[in-house]
Design a protein around this motif. Structure first.
Motif, PDB file in Angstrom:
ATOM      1  N   GLN A   6      -0.052 -60.091 -26.360  1.00  0.00           N
ATOM      2  CA  GLN A   6       1.302 -60.184 -26.903  1.00  0.00           C
ATOM      3  C   GLN A   6       2.232 -59.177 -26.214  1.00  0.00           C
ATOM      4  O   GLN A   6       3.359 -59.510 -25.838  1.00  0.00           O
ATOM      5  N   SER A   7       1.753 -57.953 -26.035  1.00  0.00           N
ATOM      6  CA  SER A   7       2.565 -56.916 -25.397  1.00  0.00           C
ATOM      7  C   SER A   7       2.929 -57.295 -23.965  1.00  0.00           C
ATOM      8  O   SER A   7       4.054 -57.066 -23.521  1.00  0.00           O
ATOM      9  N   PHE A   8       1.967 -57.880 -23.241  1.00  0.00           N
ATOM     10  CA  PHE A   8       2.250 -58.302 -21.864  1.00  0.00           C
ATOM     11  C   PHE A   8       3.349 -59.359 -21.833  1.00  0.00           C
ATOM     12  O   PHE A   8       4.282 -59.289 -21.037  1.00  0.00           O
ATOM     13  N   PHE A   9       3.243 -60.353 -22.719  1.00  0.00           N
ATOM     14  CA  PHE A   9       4.235 -61.423 -22.738  1.00  0.00           C
ATOM     15  C   PHE A   9       5.615 -60.905 -23.133  1.00  0.00           C
ATOM     16  O   PHE A   9       6.621 -61.283 -22.529  1.00  0.00           O
ATOM     17  N   THR A  10       5.672 -60.052 -24.156  1.00  0.00           N
ATOM     18  CA  THR A  10       6.974 -59.558 -24.613  1.00  0.00           C
ATOM     19  C   THR A  10       7.603 -58.599 -23.611  1.00  0.00           C
ATOM     20  O   THR A  10       8.830 -58.512 -23.533  1.00  0.00           O
ATOM     21  N   SER A  11       6.803 -57.905 -22.843  1.00  0.00           N
ATOM     22  CA  SER A  11       7.332 -56.949 -21.876  1.00  0.00           C
ATOM     23  C   SER A  11       7.753 -57.593 -20.567  1.00  0.00           C
ATOM     24  O   SER A  11       8.677 -57.117 -19.904  1.00  0.00           O
ATOM     25  N   ASN A  12       7.091 -58.673 -20.182  1.00  0.00           N
ATOM     26  CA  ASN A  12       7.294 -59.235 -18.854  1.00  0.00           C
ATOM     27  C   ASN A  12       7.793 -60.679 -18.829  1.00  0.00           C
ATOM     28  O   ASN A  12       8.699 -61.010 -18.063  1.00  0.00           O
ATOM     29  N   ILE A  13       7.217 -61.519 -19.666  1.00  0.00           N
ATOM     30  CA  ILE A  13       7.534 -62.954 -19.596  1.00  0.00           C
ATOM     31  C   ILE A  13       8.817 -63.291 -20.338  1.00  0.00           C
ATOM     32  O   ILE A  13       9.392 -64.367 -20.147  1.00  0.00           O
ATOM     33  N   ILE A  14       9.298 -62.384 -21.182  1.00  0.00           N
ATOM     34  CA  ILE A  14      10.500 -62.658 -21.966  1.00  0.00           C
ATOM     35  C   ILE A  14      11.697 -62.990 -21.068  1.00  0.00           C
ATOM     36  O   ILE A  14      12.549 -63.812 -21.430  1.00  0.00           O
ATOM     37  N   LEU A  15      11.784 -62.382 -19.880  1.00  0.00           N
ATOM     38  CA  LEU A  15      12.910 -62.667 -18.991  1.00  0.00           C
ATOM     39  C   LEU A  15      12.883 -64.118 -18.510  1.00  0.00           C
ATOM     40  O   LEU A  15      13.936 -64.763 -18.379  1.00  0.00           O
ATOM     41  N   ILE A  16      11.700 -64.648 -18.256  1.00  0.00           N
ATOM     42  CA  ILE A  16      11.576 -66.052 -17.856  1.00  0.00           C
ATOM     43  C   ILE A  16      12.078 -66.948 -18.986  1.00  0.00           C
ATOM     44  O   ILE A  16      12.800 -67.927 -18.755  1.00  0.00           O
TER      45      ILE A  16
END
Length: 432
Positions: free
Chosen positions: A316-326
């Protein structure tokens, strides 16, 4: 000795390397050489997102009260599409990823699983029990303040309730404005297109206000820390109640197990939402609502191993930190700025703002009395009812820096939206 100046590392890279990659990707897109497959489209979306994010985080006032880089990534991309700056074939490719492949669903599935499994079981049970009253408080506040404000423009409360409050608080577009317009046609016999076109316009205005007020609430929480928690739970004094804050080592296998666990719960939710029990008492129950319930039950019973729960939190942390911009770039591509500007009239803007403020106040007050932090209750039970569903939830939580509360936000959009559909079916027949 002077303190060493902190290096500029956009997206964790040395700025020269990051800039080099972005120049290559964007140039390749504008000459048509960048493929429109998953990898090429992701590269372009991430490049656009990084540029707007870095700019948005450095604009005074915007970075504190409007939502910073995440919101600029959303609005900036919408502007690129509106002014035909982004090549049409890549607009189409982004729409394929967001609509046909529905990457947004995968993002939400990962966030729901991680946010629930990361919670202490006692806190989770206590917070879910009090959440429906907080949603109803937000609805009541939205109806009250919206109808009172409508009187200032000579609009009767019935019209405000049906044309403004219901679509704004209905859980977004696909789960709110679309089914509301269908109910409107079935009950009144009038064309659904007329209702929908106005509903989606005021909903879009309210969505912008929801994002802006989320950033303001974040700032209020920073100034008055007693009004908010750690961004992961709604319950006041949660530190004293929690007993499960243990450090668990995770391996790559645990991350893989967490991913499969999330996908398994999603499949279970869709099985119930689309086949086994799609409605309860005539009310449609969204697959995400079922998924949240099943993940919560599994977490409460302790049947998910600790390393997998920790892996879900890291994922979850990886997605919220990095993928949120996509995600924000994808949402921006599907946002019609022309439609938004056409709907901007004094009455629409002020009434939409009043509904959003009413949702904030109602959910914050009721949330406080059921033991929640008012700021976090207002963001999740209030603003995540008054936005455009899944994408709106992410924009609101991103602006408020509360991604850990995604499960509650989805309850607002899905279960709360279902409640609004029931209210709408009653009011259309009674007031029209």
């Amino acid at each position: 000795m002077l303190e060493e100046k902190r290096s500029f590392k956009p997206f964790g890279l040395d700025w020269k390397i990051c800039l080099g990659f972005m120049v290559i990707i964007i140039f390749a897109a504008f000459v048509g050489a960048l493929p429109t497959d998953f990898a090429g489209t992701f590269a372009l979306m991430l490049s656009i997102g990084i540029v707007f994010d870095e700019i948005g985080e450095r604009i005074p006032f915007w970075n504190s009260y409007i939502g910073g880089g995440i919101v600029l990534a959303f609005l900036g991309t919408a502007a690129l599409v509106y002014f035909n700056i982004l090549p049409e074939k890549y607009v189409g490719a982004i729409n394929v990823i967001m609509d046909d492949i529905d990457f947004l669903t995968l993002f939400i599935v990962i966030l729901i699983t991680g946010s629930i499994l990361a919670l202490d079981r006692k806190l989770m049970i206590k917070s879910f029990v009090g959440y429906i009253p907080a949603i109803l408080g937000g609805l009541a506040g939205a109806f009250l303040l919206g109808c009172l404000t409508g009187l200032l423009f000579g609009i009767n409360p019935a019209e405000v309730a049906l044309k403004y409050v219901l679509p704004i608080m209905g859980g977004g577009n696909g789960a709110g404005a679309v089914p509301l317009s269908q109910i409107y046609e079935q009950v009144t016999g009038l064309p659904k297109e007329g209702y929908y076109s106005f509903a989606i316009a005021v909903l879009t205005i309210a969505n912008i206000f929801a994002i802006i007020t989320a950033a303001i609430l974040k700032k209020i929480g920073e100034v008055k820390t007693s009004l908010t928690g750690d961004g992961k739970t709604l319950i006041r004094n949660s530190a004293e109640l929690a007993k499960e804050d243990e450090k668990v080592k995770t391996s790559m296998k645990d991350l893989g197990a967490a991913l499969f666990t999330a996908l398994g719960f999603y499949a279970l939710g869709t099985l119930f939402g689309k086949y086994l029990l799609p409605t309860i008492g005539g009310v449609a129950i969204h697959s995400f609502a079922y998924m949240i319930i099943f993940v919560a039950i599994a977490a409460a019973l302790g049947i998910i191993p600790a390393p997998v729960r920790a892996g879900a939190k890291k994922l979850q942390s990886f997605f919220t930190s990095n993928i949120i911009l996509i995600i924000m770039v994808g949402v921006g591509v599907s946002t019609d700025l022309g439609e938004l500007m056409a709907a901007i009239t004094p009455a629409n803007v002020v009434i939409a703002l009043a509904i959003v403020i009413g949702a904030i106040l109602g959910s914050a007050i009721v949330g406080y009395f059921v033991g929640f932090y008012p700021v976090d209750a207002a963001i999740t039970a209030g603003l995540c009812m008054a936005n455009r569903g899944g994408s709106g939830d992410l924009a609101v939580l991103g602006a408020a820096d509360r991604m850990g509360l995604i499960a509650y936000a989805q309850l607002s959009s899905r279960l709360g939206g279902g409640i609004v559909l029931v209210i709408g079916s009653i009011l259309f027949g009674f007031l029209m």
